[in-house]
Design an enzyme around this catalytic site. Structure first.
Site, PDB file in Angstrom:
ATOM      1  CB  SER A 146     -37.467  79.041  93.579  1.00 20.96           C
ATOM      2  OG  SER A 146     -36.350  79.095  94.453  1.00 20.96           O
ATOM      3  CE1 TYR A 159     -35.470  83.470  91.037  1.00 23.84           C
ATOM      4  CE2 TYR A 159     -35.295  82.696  93.296  1.00 23.84           C
ATOM      5  CZ  TYR A 159     -35.294  82.434  91.941  1.00 23.84           C
ATOM      6  OH  TYR A 159     -35.128  81.142  91.475  1.00 23.84           O
TER       7      TYR A 159
HETATM    8  N1  LIG Z   1     -30.436  77.055  89.642  1.00 20.88           N
HETATM    9  C1  LIG Z   1     -31.049  77.067  90.804  1.00 20.88           C
HETATM   10  O1  LIG Z   1     -30.426  76.844  91.863  1.00 20.88           O
HETATM   11  C2  LIG Z   1     -32.529  77.342  90.865  1.00 20.88           C
HETATM   12  C3  LIG Z   1     -33.167  77.189  92.103  1.00 20.88           C
HETATM   13  C4  LIG Z   1     -34.528  77.434  92.179  1.00 20.88           C
HETATM   14  C5  LIG Z   1     -35.240  77.793  91.056  1.00 20.88           C
HETATM   15  N2  LIG Z   1     -34.604  77.928  89.864  1.00 20.88           N
HETATM   16  C6  LIG Z   1     -35.408  78.307  88.697  1.00 20.88           C
HETATM   17  O2  LIG Z   1     -35.171  77.407  87.644  1.00 20.88           O
HETATM   18  C7  LIG Z   1     -35.527  78.024  86.407  1.00 20.88           C
HETATM   19  C8  LIG Z   1     -34.439  77.748  85.396  1.00 20.88           C
HETATM   20  O3  LIG Z   1     -33.272  78.441  85.754  1.00 20.88           O
HETATM   21  P1  LIG Z   1     -31.818  77.813  85.689  1.00 20.88           P
HETATM   22  O4  LIG Z   1     -31.355  77.657  87.072  1.00 20.88           O
HETATM   23  O5  LIG Z   1     -31.805  76.641  84.794  1.00 20.88           O
HETATM   24  O6  LIG Z   1     -30.989  79.058  85.078  1.00 20.88           O
HETATM   25  P2  LIG Z   1     -30.339  79.292  83.647  1.00 20.88           P
HETATM   26  O7  LIG Z   1     -29.963  80.747  83.623  1.00 20.88           O
HETATM   27  O8  LIG Z   1     -29.280  78.290  83.393  1.00 20.88           O
HETATM   28  O9  LIG Z   1     -31.560  79.042  82.649  1.00 20.88           O
HETATM   29  C9  LIG Z   1     -32.626  79.964  82.519  1.00 20.88           C
HETATM   30  C10 LIG Z   1     -33.042  80.049  81.062  1.00 20.88           C
HETATM   31  O10 LIG Z   1     -34.124  80.997  80.951  1.00 20.88           O
HETATM   32  C11 LIG Z   1     -33.882  81.789  79.802  1.00 20.88           C
HETATM   33  N3  LIG Z   1     -34.588  83.078  79.883  1.00 20.88           N
HETATM   34  C12 LIG Z   1     -34.287  84.155  80.660  1.00 20.88           C
HETATM   35  N4  LIG Z   1     -35.130  85.175  80.418  1.00 20.88           N
HETATM   36  C13 LIG Z   1     -36.006  84.718  79.474  1.00 20.88           C
HETATM   37  C14 LIG Z   1     -37.120  85.299  78.829  1.00 20.88           C
HETATM   38  N5  LIG Z   1     -37.504  86.566  79.060  1.00 20.88           N
HETATM   39  N6  LIG Z   1     -37.801  84.554  77.920  1.00 20.88           N
HETATM   40  C15 LIG Z   1     -37.397  83.275  77.644  1.00 20.88           C
HETATM   41  N7  LIG Z   1     -36.352  82.692  78.219  1.00 20.88           N
HETATM   42  C16 LIG Z   1     -35.664  83.390  79.133  1.00 20.88           C
HETATM   43  C17 LIG Z   1     -32.363  81.937  79.761  1.00 20.88           C
HETATM   44  O11 LIG Z   1     -31.884  82.346  78.488  1.00 20.88           O
HETATM   45  C18 LIG Z   1     -31.907  80.552  80.165  1.00 20.88           C
HETATM   46  O12 LIG Z   1     -31.751  79.720  79.033  1.00 20.88           O
HETATM   47  C19 LIG Z   1     -35.736  79.495  86.722  1.00 20.88           C
HETATM   48  O13 LIG Z   1     -37.132  79.756  86.781  1.00 20.88           O
HETATM   49  C20 LIG Z   1     -35.092  79.661  88.074  1.00 20.88           C
HETATM   50  O14 LIG Z   1     -35.647  80.719  88.822  1.00 20.88           O
HETATM   51  C21 LIG Z   1     -33.264  77.713  89.740  1.00 20.88           C
END
Ligand SMILES: NC(=O)c1ccc[n+]([C@@H]2O[C@H](COP(=O)([O-])OP(=O)(O)OC[C@H]3O[C@@H](n4cnc5c(N)ncnc54)[C@H](O)[C@@H]3O)[C@@H](O)[C@H]2O)c1
Length: 283
Positions: A146, A159
């Site tokens: 991130s 985080y």
């Molecule tokens: N959305 C943003 O703005 C953003 C920014 C920076 C980083 N991220 C990172 O992107 C990645 C994806 O997140 P997203 O934004 O798509 O969110 P999201 O919640 O839409 O997707 C995350 C997915 O991870 C799964 N998950 C959660 N815990 C789990 C576990 N223990 N085992 C297996 N799967 C698990 C969830 O069920 C979900 O399908 C994450 O690592 C998040 O930290 C997101």
């Protein structure tokens, strides 16, 4: 890496947001997809949608914080498709409901956020890297960190720690692979705001790590601001496109928001000048 056709991709957290968009692009590129996710209903729905898009898909219910489940994911992938060429360590939880500063988060909050965001990537790398190296074929591992892994001043301590650690882990992996001239490459994805369900990640907190708490008004306001940023953030499909362009170019650091690079520069300058951290409003 240029050609993803008939490659086998494993995507953790593939049932929502960025992971699902990566899975969709894999299908568009002709790759076979193993979707691993903790959320069963979303996993089944995603697998069906990907199949309807023409994909060959194996859904595997996986909690990435559990090493035995990652091991089972690898075995099922190999038994079904015989190889793994692309690995997206993407599953993550935000923990913004998890207390914020270090002393306000409970031990269970830390265990949950680090268990998924950091240990999930460690377990996956320890399991999959030897398999992928032994294949001696082209491959790519993309770890989702991130912008919170490159800057200071993130509202959630757990985080921020987890994402800085994923950046460090990815850099370390890069050096290890480069030193042995491996065909296997790696990258770290550092997104800014992306329109996903990231702030609703409490839905996936295991019962054993749940914490009863009343959200304070200032926390609720912060969460609302963050939610607005995400709602107006990039569509996940654009992030997936950037990831594939980066893999084609052999690029390691993948940043999605050029305007946020200023925050990275500020932190780097603070360190190099031995100056105290600049207090910036990252929102
Ligand atoms: N959305 C943003 O703005 C953003 C920014 C920076 C980083 N991220 C990172 O992107 C990645 C994806 O997140 P997203 O934004 O798509 O969110 P999201 O919640 O839409 O997707 C995350 C997915 O991870 C799964 N998950 C959660 N815990 C789990 C576990 N223990 N085992 C297996 N799967 C698990 C969830 O069920 C979900 O399908 C994450 O690592 C998040 O930290 C997101």
């Amino acid at each position: 890496m240029q050609d993803f056709h008939k490659k086998v991709a494993v995507i953790t957290g593939g049932a929502s947001g960025i992971g699902r968009a990566l899975a969709e692009q894999c299908v568009q590129e002709g790759a076979t997809v193993v979707v691993a996710d903790i959320e069963e209903a979303a996993l089944a729905e995603t697998a069906q949608a990907l199949t309807e898009q023409g994909g060959t898909v194996l859904p595997v219910r996986t909690d990435v914080s559990q090493p035995a489940e990652i091991e089972r994911l690898a075995q099922q992938t190999l038994q079904t498709f015989g190889a793994v060429h692309l690995l997206f360590n993407n599953a993550g939880v935000t923990g913004f409901g998890a207390g914020g500063s270090v002393w306000k988060s409970k031990t269970a909050d830390w265990e949950w956020v680090l268990g998924v965001n950091l240990w999930g990537v460690i377990h996956s790398l320890r399991t999959f890297v030897p398999i992928m190296l032994a294949q001696e074929s082209e491959g790519y591992i993309v770890n989702t960190a991130s912008m919170a892994g490159l800057i200071s001043g993130e509202p959630s301590a757990s985080y921020q720690v987890s994402k800085h650690a994923v950046v460090a882990l990815s850099e370390n992996l890069y050096h290890s692979l480069a030193r042995q001239n491996a065909k296997l490459k790696t990258a770290v994805l550092c997104p800014g705001w992306v329109n996903t369900r990231a702030l609703d990640s409490e839905r996936n907190r295991p019962p054993a790590l749940r914490v009863e708490r009343q959200m304070r008004p200032e926390q609720a306001a912060l969460l609302q601001t963050l939610q607005q940023r995400l709602t107006h953030g990039l569509p996940p499909s654009q992030v997936a496109s950037k990831v594939f362009a980066a893999m084609r170019a052999g690029q390691f650091y993948i940043l999605t928001h050029p305007e946020l690079k200023e925050l990275v520069r500020q932190r780097m300058e603070d360190i190099l000048l031995e100056r105290n951290p600049t207090l910036l409003d990252i929102l």
